[in-house]
Design an enzyme around this catalytic site. Structure first.
Site, PDB file in Angstrom:
ATOM      1  N   CYS A   1       0.841  -1.196   0.000  1.00 27.49           N
ATOM      2  CA  CYS A   1       0.000   0.000   0.000  1.00 27.49           C
ATOM      3  C   CYS A   1       0.877   1.247   0.000  1.00 27.49           C
ATOM      4  CB  CYS A   1      -0.946   0.081   1.178  1.00 27.49           C
ATOM      5  SG  CYS A   1      -2.044  -1.308   1.332  1.00 27.49           S
TER       6      CYS A   1
ATOM      7  N   TRP B   1      -2.497  -2.803  -1.657  1.00 28.09           N
ATOM      8  CA  TRP B   1      -2.121  -4.210  -1.818  1.00 28.09           C
ATOM      9  C   TRP B   1      -2.972  -4.947  -0.788  1.00 28.09           C
ATOM     10  CZ3 TRP B   1       0.287  -8.067   1.194  1.00 28.09           C
ATOM     11  CH2 TRP B   1       0.717  -9.193   0.480  1.00 28.09           C
TER      12      TRP B   1
ATOM     13  N   LYS C   1      13.329 -14.654 -10.029  1.00 28.37           N
ATOM     14  CA  LYS C   1      13.074 -13.607 -11.015  1.00 28.37           C
ATOM     15  C   LYS C   1      12.069 -14.097 -12.039  1.00 28.37           C
ATOM     16  CE  LYS C   1      14.133 -10.969  -9.578  1.00 28.37           C
ATOM     17  NZ  LYS C   1      14.703 -10.413  -8.385  1.00 28.37           N
TER      18      LYS C   1
ATOM     19  N   ASN D   1      -1.675   2.218   5.627  1.00 30.91           N
ATOM     20  CA  ASN D   1      -0.773   1.178   5.145  1.00 30.91           C
ATOM     21  C   ASN D   1      -0.334   0.377   6.366  1.00 30.91           C
ATOM     22  OD1 ASN D   1       1.329  -0.334   4.010  1.00 30.91           O
ATOM     23  ND2 ASN D   1       2.777   1.347   4.179  1.00 30.91           N
ATOM     24  N   GLY D   2      -0.584  -0.922   6.367  1.00 32.16           N
ATOM     25  CA  GLY D   2      -0.210  -1.752   7.509  1.00 32.16           C
ATOM     26  C   GLY D   2      -1.340  -2.718   7.838  1.00 32.16           C
TER      27      GLY D   2
ATOM     28  N   LYS E   1       6.161  -4.059  -4.029  1.00 27.21           N
ATOM     29  CA  LYS E   1       7.604  -3.858  -3.921  1.00 27.21           C
ATOM     30  C   LYS E   1       8.084  -3.952  -2.478  1.00 27.21           C
ATOM     31  CE  LYS E   1      11.642  -2.459  -5.473  1.00 27.21           C
ATOM     32  NZ  LYS E   1      12.395  -3.508  -6.171  1.00 27.21           N
TER      33      LYS E   1
ATOM     34  N   GLU F   1       8.400 -14.685 -10.549  1.00 27.74           N
ATOM     35  CA  GLU F   1       7.610 -13.531 -10.121  1.00 27.74           C
ATOM     36  C   GLU F   1       7.124 -12.665 -11.274  1.00 27.74           C
ATOM     37  OE1 GLU F   1       9.414 -10.642  -7.439  1.00 27.74           O
ATOM     38  OE2 GLU F   1      11.360 -10.928  -8.357  1.00 27.74           O
TER      39      GLU F   1
ATOM     40  N   HIS G   1      18.671 -36.996  -6.061  1.00 30.75           N
ATOM     41  CA  HIS G   1      17.989 -37.487  -4.861  1.00 30.75           C
ATOM     42  C   HIS G   1      16.478 -37.277  -4.928  1.00 30.75           C
ATOM     43  CE1 HIS G   1      21.790 -38.403  -2.962  1.00 30.75           C
ATOM     44  NE2 HIS G   1      22.233 -37.227  -3.365  1.00 30.75           N
TER      45      HIS G   1
ATOM     46  N   GLU H   1      18.171 -17.081  -7.273  1.00 30.22           N
ATOM     47  CA  GLU H   1      17.732 -15.745  -7.654  1.00 30.22           C
ATOM     48  C   GLU H   1      17.137 -15.757  -9.067  1.00 30.22           C
ATOM     49  OE1 GLU H   1      16.907 -13.191  -6.346  1.00 30.22           O
ATOM     50  OE2 GLU H   1      17.067 -11.587  -7.800  1.00 30.22           O
TER      51      GLU H   1
ATOM     52  N   ARG I   1       3.933  -0.166  -4.828  1.00 28.74           N
ATOM     53  CA  ARG I   1       3.671  -0.701  -3.489  1.00 28.74           C
ATOM     54  C   ARG I   1       2.387  -1.520  -3.424  1.00 28.74           C
ATOM     55  NH1 ARG I   1       6.773   1.817   0.301  1.00 28.74           N
ATOM     56  NH2 ARG I   1       5.371   1.139   1.940  1.00 28.74           N
TER      57      ARG I   1
END
Ligand code: M6R
Length: 608
Positions: free
Chosen positions: A2, A74, A485, A100-101, A603, A488, A504, A481, A27
């Protein structure tokens, strides 16, 4: 998680709020909304989906007024919808709030407010706040917000307006970021600097439970106890263009291409040929370094992956045992910490709730904490004992790229600094690594100038449902990584495996046509990795091999090979990851995905 913005001034608030939200959309982008005060009334416009929907709504039904608050969401509590979009109002629409939170005790507060006759329309946790403020309101908005906040548990950055006090915005934060911008006859609040950078560069950073009261004339600050306090004004030097796309199709591509410069900036004044490494911004002493018994590196997502490379570097160069932890796991596992434990937290934003909580946990148990972060003045930078900024410049794309490579550089610098203090390497060995580090900006540019092969591989493989990434040692860290990438931003299922671990279990998934990206950059592990690659090609896998220039023969047993320039093996992740970033980027573009704003993500993750 947010974004919030607020404006009190002499200009039309609506366009300033929307412009600010456009810089905060990274965000969250599930819904957007504004509340604007006009003629003693609060008018709200909000809707589900991207900011563009709100812009269109405001075009057909404009809102007038010079004071207002805005939000880009968000979703956590309540699905993305018009009704769950912020701002949220009290029952008689005299108080409006952006948040936001997460309000952790909202269920309890909601039933208490219901028992007092308050009605709720949304499924959000936020809606308790305007109603709680309403309950305490007695002609003084600041006083009512303070009383409401004293009942709230959880994290919040809040902007509040009230139609009875029409020039004013009251703002407060706890565990969610919030800054105050000071302009001429206008003042702002925002979750992050880029939202207001076109209007002011003079910023106040709010600490937890500090309150700000903004009008067009000025800003006043209050402590949680209601006492007026003075705060330091900070001047932001960034170039506003740094937060724009600058001709690139996506922020992600721009940020990938900014890496040569970002890598150079991270090393400036820290890595200088024939001079010992000096880290002006950290105060840890030689004696403290010598006494370190164990290092925890703690972070989330991409920063966690940078931490794994950091482990290899510190253990190899400085011979200190390192454990790398996912922040959300670390804090709940009762870690063993003594006064000789060092914690290194890595966070691009410096606001990630899990990382911040882990930092606090380690500090409370007596560990010294070094923060590696990109955002000056962020919570992590304020709370750590020592700070190393990565100086990557603003990273806007949700998928982290230049933040990762600059985190790697910072980890190498720290590893060499420890080695220098502990004498685990000779001067010559340190100078050799430094010399190769100084070549990295130019070598990164070479990788970017030769992107055709990886672009071609992307166009041949983008329609696949799964991709596997393999590597051994430090290459395995890079493989993780690369897989993150890809998943996402392209929604392709991708996993990273240590080359030797495949047999294995995972190798059962390999069949004709399965796509495998195999990193084989490390000299001492090359032959082993070749065997692992052959294990998958024999079973029909289509392999993209990544190795170092000068190494021949790989093209005989894989479908395509890309090369990275030769530098000291330990530094190669900086170059090989760029190939993986480009691969993910081009796959995402081929698939027509929203590269900069992938679904379900934000983000900066400021909730637990
Ligand atoms: O701001 P931080 O570095 O603390 O963020 C950590 C992760 O949320 C972040 O790296 C995330 O994994 C990125 N989307 C990856 O590209």
């Amino acid at each position: 998680m947010c974004g919030i913005v607020g404006y009190s001034g002499k200009n039309e608030a609506s366009s300033i709020l929307v412009e600010g939200l456009s810089k905060l959309e990274y965000r969250g982008y599930d819904s957007a909304g504004v509340a604007i005060l006009d003629d003693g009334k609060i008018n709200v416009s909000k809707c589900k989906g991207r900011l563009v929907n709100l812009e269109n709504k405001l075009k057909s039904s404009p809102l007038k007024g010079n004071v207002g608050i805005g939000h880009t969401r968000w979703a956590t509590h309540g699905e993305p919808s018009d009704v769950n979009a912020h701002p949220h109002n009290n029952n008689d629409n005299t108080i409006s709030v952006v948040h936001n939170g997460i309000i952790e005790n909202y269920m309890e507060l909601k039933s208490w407010l219901k028992s007092k006759g308050y009605k709720f329309v949304s499924e959000t946790d936020t809606e308790v706040i305007p109603n709680l403020i309403d309950y305490f309101y007695n002609g003084d908005l600041l006083d009512a917000v303070m009383k409401a906040i004293s009942k709230v548990e959880g994290s919040y950055a809040l902007g509040v307006v009230c139609s009875n006090e029409p020039n004013k915005i009251v703002a407060v934060r706890k565990d969610s970021p919030l800054i105050v911008g000071a302009g001429k006859d206008e003042n702002f609040i925002a979750s992050d600097v880029p939202a207001i950078l076109n209007h002011t560069r003079d910023i106040y950073y709010l600490k937890d439970k500090e309150f700000a009261v903004l009008t067009s004339e000025g800003v006043e600050f209050y402590s949680n106890e209601g006492e007026k306090i003075e705060k330091e004004l900070n001047h932001i030097e960034w170039d506003a263009n740094a937060a724009e796309k600058g001709g690139y199709e996506h922020f992600m591509l721009k940020e990938i291409y900014e890496q040569p410069k970002a890598i150079k900036d991270t090393m400036t004044s820290r890595i200088i040929e024939d001079q010992p490494i000096k880290l002006d911004d950290i105060n840890i002493t030689k004696e403290q370094i010598e006494n370190i018994e164990k290092i925890y590196i703690v972070a989330c997502g991409t920063a966690y992956h940078a931490g794994i490379v950091g482990k290899y570097a510190i253990e190899k160069l400085a011979r200190i045992p390192v454990e790398v932890d996912i922040a959300s796991e670390f804090r709940y596992r009762n870690p063993i910490i003594t006064k000789n434990t060092l914690m290194i937290v890595l966070s691009q934003s410096g606001e990630t709730a899990d990382t911040l909580a882990a930092l606090r946990e380690a500090k409370s148990l007596g560990a010294r904490v070094i923060a590696i972060t990109n955002v000056v003045g962020s919570s992590v930078s304020r709370e750590a004992d020592d700070i190393l900024y990565t100086w990557a410049g603003p990273e806007i794309a949700v998928a982290s790229t230049k933040a990762y490579t600059t985190q790697l550089i910072t980890m190498y610098i720290l590893a060499l600094f420890f080695a220098q203090n502990k004498n685990t390497l000779t001067n010559e060995e340190i100078e050799n690594i430094k010399a190769d580090m100084l070549k990295l900006p130019e070598k990164a540019k070479e990788v970017l100038d030769n992107k055709e092969r990886v672009q071609k591989f992307a166009s041949n493989t983008y329609m696949h449902k799964d991709m596997f990434y393999l590597g051994r040692g430090i290459d395995y860290a890079v493989a993780m990584e690369g897989a993150l990438k890809l998943k996402e931003i392209s929604y392709i299922h991708s996993e990273a495996y240590a080359g030797g671990e495949l047999k294995h279990g995972t190798i059962a998934l390999i069949e004709n046509g399965t796509v495998v990206v195999a990193l084989a950059t490390q000299n001492d592990l090359y032959e082993k990795m070749v065997s692992n690659i052959k294990e998958v090609t024999t079973r029909g896998a289509k392999v993209l091999g990544i190795t170092v220039e000068g190494r021949t023969g790989m093209d005989e047993f894989v479908d395509s090979v890309i090369y990275v320039p030769k530098v000291n093996d330990i530094l190669l992740p900086v170059l090989s990851v760029i190939q993986l970033q480009l691969l993910a980027y081009y796959v995402s573009v081929e698939k027509g995905c929203d590269v900069d704003k992938p679904r379900n993500l934000a983000k900066s993750v400021t909730v637990e």
